[in-house]
Design a protein around this motif. Structure first.
Motif, PDB file in Angstrom:
ATOM      1  N   VAL A  27       0.837  -1.212   0.000  1.00 56.86           N
ATOM      2  CA  VAL A  27       0.000   0.000   0.000  1.00 56.86           C
ATOM      3  C   VAL A  27       0.869   1.258   0.000  1.00 56.86           C
ATOM      4  O   VAL A  27       0.679   2.135  -0.850  1.00 56.86           O
ATOM      5  CB  VAL A  27      -1.012  -0.025   1.170  1.00 56.86           C
ATOM      6  CG1 VAL A  27      -1.688   1.314   1.335  1.00 56.86           C
ATOM      7  CG2 VAL A  27      -2.040  -1.129   0.941  1.00 56.86           C
ATOM      8  N   PRO A  28       1.848   1.395   0.900  1.00 56.52           N
ATOM      9  CA  PRO A  28       2.673   2.609   0.843  1.00 56.52           C
ATOM     10  C   PRO A  28       3.518   2.704  -0.431  1.00 56.52           C
ATOM     11  O   PRO A  28       3.661   3.786  -0.995  1.00 56.52           O
ATOM     12  CB  PRO A  28       3.578   2.528   2.071  1.00 56.52           C
ATOM     13  CG  PRO A  28       3.016   1.482   2.936  1.00 56.52           C
ATOM     14  CD  PRO A  28       2.172   0.599   2.091  1.00 56.52           C
ATOM     15  N   ALA A  29       4.074   1.579  -0.887  1.00 56.56           N
ATOM     16  CA  ALA A  29       4.935   1.616  -2.072  1.00 56.56           C
ATOM     17  C   ALA A  29       4.157   2.037  -3.309  1.00 56.56           C
ATOM     18  O   ALA A  29       4.583   2.925  -4.057  1.00 56.56           O
ATOM     19  CB  ALA A  29       5.586   0.245  -2.288  1.00 56.56           C
ATOM     20  N   PHE A  30       3.011   1.400  -3.538  1.00 64.02           N
ATOM     21  CA  PHE A  30       2.220   1.747  -4.716  1.00 64.02           C
ATOM     22  C   PHE A  30       1.599   3.139  -4.584  1.00 64.02           C
ATOM     23  O   PHE A  30       1.495   3.875  -5.561  1.00 64.02           O
ATOM     24  CB  PHE A  30       1.138   0.694  -4.983  1.00 64.02           C
ATOM     25  CG  PHE A  30       1.688  -0.554  -5.596  1.00 64.02           C
ATOM     26  CD1 PHE A  30       2.002  -0.603  -6.940  1.00 64.02           C
ATOM     27  CD2 PHE A  30       1.912  -1.689  -4.824  1.00 64.02           C
ATOM     28  CE1 PHE A  30       2.525  -1.752  -7.519  1.00 64.02           C
ATOM     29  CE2 PHE A  30       2.427  -2.841  -5.386  1.00 64.02           C
ATOM     30  CZ  PHE A  30       2.739  -2.872  -6.740  1.00 64.02           C
ATOM     31  N   SER A  31       1.199   3.514  -3.381  1.00 62.34           N
ATOM     32  CA  SER A  31       0.644   4.852  -3.170  1.00 62.34           C
ATOM     33  C   SER A  31       1.680   5.926  -3.471  1.00 62.34           C
ATOM     34  O   SER A  31       1.374   6.946  -4.103  1.00 62.34           O
ATOM     35  CB  SER A  31       0.158   5.019  -1.735  1.00 62.34           C
ATOM     36  OG  SER A  31      -0.894   4.124  -1.471  1.00 62.34           O
ATOM     37  N   LEU A  32       2.902   5.684  -3.028  1.00 65.07           N
ATOM     38  CA  LEU A  32       3.961   6.645  -3.283  1.00 65.07           C
ATOM     39  C   LEU A  32       4.200   6.806  -4.782  1.00 65.07           C
ATOM     40  O   LEU A  32       4.288   7.923  -5.292  1.00 65.07           O
ATOM     41  CB  LEU A  32       5.250   6.201  -2.585  1.00 65.07           C
ATOM     42  CG  LEU A  32       6.455   7.101  -2.786  1.00 65.07           C
ATOM     43  CD1 LEU A  32       6.230   8.435  -2.093  1.00 65.07           C
ATOM     44  CD2 LEU A  32       7.703   6.440  -2.250  1.00 65.07           C
ATOM     45  N   VAL A  33       4.282   5.686  -5.491  1.00 67.09           N
ATOM     46  CA  VAL A  33       4.552   5.743  -6.927  1.00 67.09           C
ATOM     47  C   VAL A  33       3.382   6.368  -7.683  1.00 67.09           C
ATOM     48  O   VAL A  33       3.581   7.197  -8.572  1.00 67.09           O
ATOM     49  CB  VAL A  33       4.867   4.335  -7.483  1.00 67.09           C
ATOM     50  CG1 VAL A  33       4.940   4.345  -8.997  1.00 67.09           C
ATOM     51  CG2 VAL A  33       6.169   3.819  -6.895  1.00 67.09           C
ATOM     52  N   LEU A  34       2.170   6.003  -7.334  1.00 63.19           N
ATOM     53  CA  LEU A  34       1.013   6.480  -8.099  1.00 63.19           C
ATOM     54  C   LEU A  34       0.592   7.909  -7.756  1.00 63.19           C
ATOM     55  O   LEU A  34       0.165   8.658  -8.637  1.00 63.19           O
ATOM     56  CB  LEU A  34      -0.173   5.537  -7.890  1.00 63.19           C
ATOM     57  CG  LEU A  34      -0.015   4.152  -8.515  1.00 63.19           C
ATOM     58  CD1 LEU A  34      -1.183   3.265  -8.121  1.00 63.19           C
ATOM     59  CD2 LEU A  34       0.087   4.254 -10.027  1.00 63.19           C
ATOM     60  N   PHE A  35       0.683   8.286  -6.488  1.00 64.89           N
ATOM     61  CA  PHE A  35       0.156   9.586  -6.088  1.00 64.89           C
ATOM     62  C   PHE A  35       1.239  10.653  -5.944  1.00 64.89           C
ATOM     63  O   PHE A  35       1.067  11.772  -6.425  1.00 64.89           O
ATOM     64  CB  PHE A  35      -0.650   9.466  -4.793  1.00 64.89           C
ATOM     65  CG  PHE A  35      -1.808   8.519  -4.933  1.00 64.89           C
ATOM     66  CD1 PHE A  35      -2.816   8.756  -5.845  1.00 64.89           C
ATOM     67  CD2 PHE A  35      -1.888   7.372  -4.159  1.00 64.89           C
ATOM     68  CE1 PHE A  35      -3.883   7.895  -5.988  1.00 64.89           C
ATOM     69  CE2 PHE A  35      -2.956   6.502  -4.287  1.00 64.89           C
ATOM     70  CZ  PHE A  35      -3.953   6.758  -5.209  1.00 64.89           C
ATOM     71  N   ALA A  36       2.332  10.342  -5.278  1.00 66.57           N
ATOM     72  CA  ALA A  36       3.380  11.347  -5.079  1.00 66.57           C
ATOM     73  C   ALA A  36       4.420  11.311  -6.192  1.00 66.57           C
ATOM     74  O   ALA A  36       5.019  12.341  -6.510  1.00 66.57           O
ATOM     75  CB  ALA A  36       4.054  11.130  -3.732  1.00 66.57           C
ATOM     76  N   GLY A  37       4.635  10.159  -6.769  1.00 64.58           N
ATOM     77  CA  GLY A  37       5.681   9.997  -7.787  1.00 64.58           C
ATOM     78  C   GLY A  37       5.580  10.956  -8.958  1.00 64.58           C
ATOM     79  O   GLY A  37       6.565  11.637  -9.285  1.00 64.58           O
ATOM     80  N   PRO A  38       4.442  11.046  -9.640  1.00 63.99           N
ATOM     81  CA  PRO A  38       4.360  11.938 -10.793  1.00 63.99           C
ATOM     82  C   PRO A  38       4.646  13.409 -10.446  1.00 63.99           C
ATOM     83  O   PRO A  38       5.336  14.100 -11.195  1.00 63.99           O
ATOM     84  CB  PRO A  38       2.912  11.764 -11.278  1.00 63.99           C
ATOM     85  CG  PRO A  38       2.528  10.409 -10.813  1.00 63.99           C
ATOM     86  CD  PRO A  38       3.242  10.229  -9.511  1.00 63.99           C
ATOM     87  N   SER A  39       4.153  13.864  -9.305  1.00 65.06           N
ATOM     88  CA  SER A  39       4.400  15.256  -8.902  1.00 65.06           C
ATOM     89  C   SER A  39       5.876  15.498  -8.629  1.00 65.06           C
ATOM     90  O   SER A  39       6.447  16.508  -9.058  1.00 65.06           O
ATOM     91  CB  SER A  39       3.603  15.595  -7.651  1.00 65.06           C
ATOM     92  OG  SER A  39       2.233  15.433  -7.894  1.00 65.06           O
ATOM     93  N   VAL A  40       6.499  14.591  -7.900  1.00 59.21           N
ATOM     94  CA  VAL A  40       7.919  14.736  -7.577  1.00 59.21           C
ATOM     95  C   VAL A  40       8.752  14.682  -8.851  1.00 59.21           C
ATOM     96  O   VAL A  40       9.680  15.483  -9.035  1.00 59.21           O
ATOM     97  CB  VAL A  40       8.364  13.642  -6.575  1.00 59.21           C
ATOM     98  CG1 VAL A  40       9.869  13.631  -6.410  1.00 59.21           C
ATOM     99  CG2 VAL A  40       7.677  13.846  -5.238  1.00 59.21           C
ATOM    100  N   LEU A  41       8.429  13.761  -9.735  1.00 62.21           N
ATOM    101  CA  LEU A  41       9.182  13.661 -10.989  1.00 62.21           C
ATOM    102  C   LEU A  41       9.008  14.911 -11.850  1.00 62.21           C
ATOM    103  O   LEU A  41       9.954  15.366 -12.493  1.00 62.21           O
ATOM    104  CB  LEU A  41       8.751  12.414 -11.763  1.00 62.21           C
ATOM    105  CG  LEU A  41       9.164  11.084 -11.132  1.00 62.21           C
ATOM    106  CD1 LEU A  41       8.550   9.927 -11.891  1.00 62.21           C
ATOM    107  CD2 LEU A  41      10.669  10.955 -11.074  1.00 62.21           C
TER     108      LEU A  41
END
Length: 132
Positions: A27-41
């Motif tokens: 849950v945290p790994a996929f949430s990070l990639v899907l929700f925070a990842g695009p913004s950070v990138l």
């Protein structure tokens, strides 16, 4: 009286322990990639004047999946009784630590004067004896 041997829940239900780990890691790994990842990138790309490769999110999702699978496999392996016994040597087993005291916090003792004492050592002379 037979001796009671407690089996840790992870050893008694190894698949349940594995699925709990999948939730705890996935849950945290996929949430990070899907929700925070695009913004950070996107922020990194703007700051570095670079373009985010289109397949990067897919690679990060694959990494999150691999991380979750490895954690679940390790959780399942650690739930094997022989492995759990081996982990006792380094105090990393799934069982609760042994308590040296005969009295635990949940024990009730009633003294002669009617006082209720939780988990405390009481002298035998202070205890009420009921004879039948």
């Amino acid at each position: 009286m037979a001796e009671h041997v407690a089996i840790p829940s992870q050893v008694a239900n190894p698949w349940r322990a594995m699925w709990r780990t999948v939730l705890e890691v996935g849950v945290p790994a996929f949430s990070l990639v899907l929700f925070a990842g695009p913004s950070v990138l996107q922020i990194l790309a703007e700051e570095l004047d670079a373009v985010v490769p289109p397949g990067l999110i897919a690679w990060l999702l694959a990494a999150a999946g691999l991380l979750t699978a490895v954690a679940a496999a390790l959780s399942r392996i650690m739930a094997i009784p022989r492995v759990n016994e081996a982990l006792k040597r380094i105090k990393a087993d799934a069982g609760a630590p042994k308590v040296e005291s005969q009295t635990s916090p949940g024990d009730l003792t009633i003294t002669k004067d009617g006082q209720i004492v939780f988990g405390a050592q009481v002298e035998p002379a202070d205890l009420e004896v009921n004879e039948k």
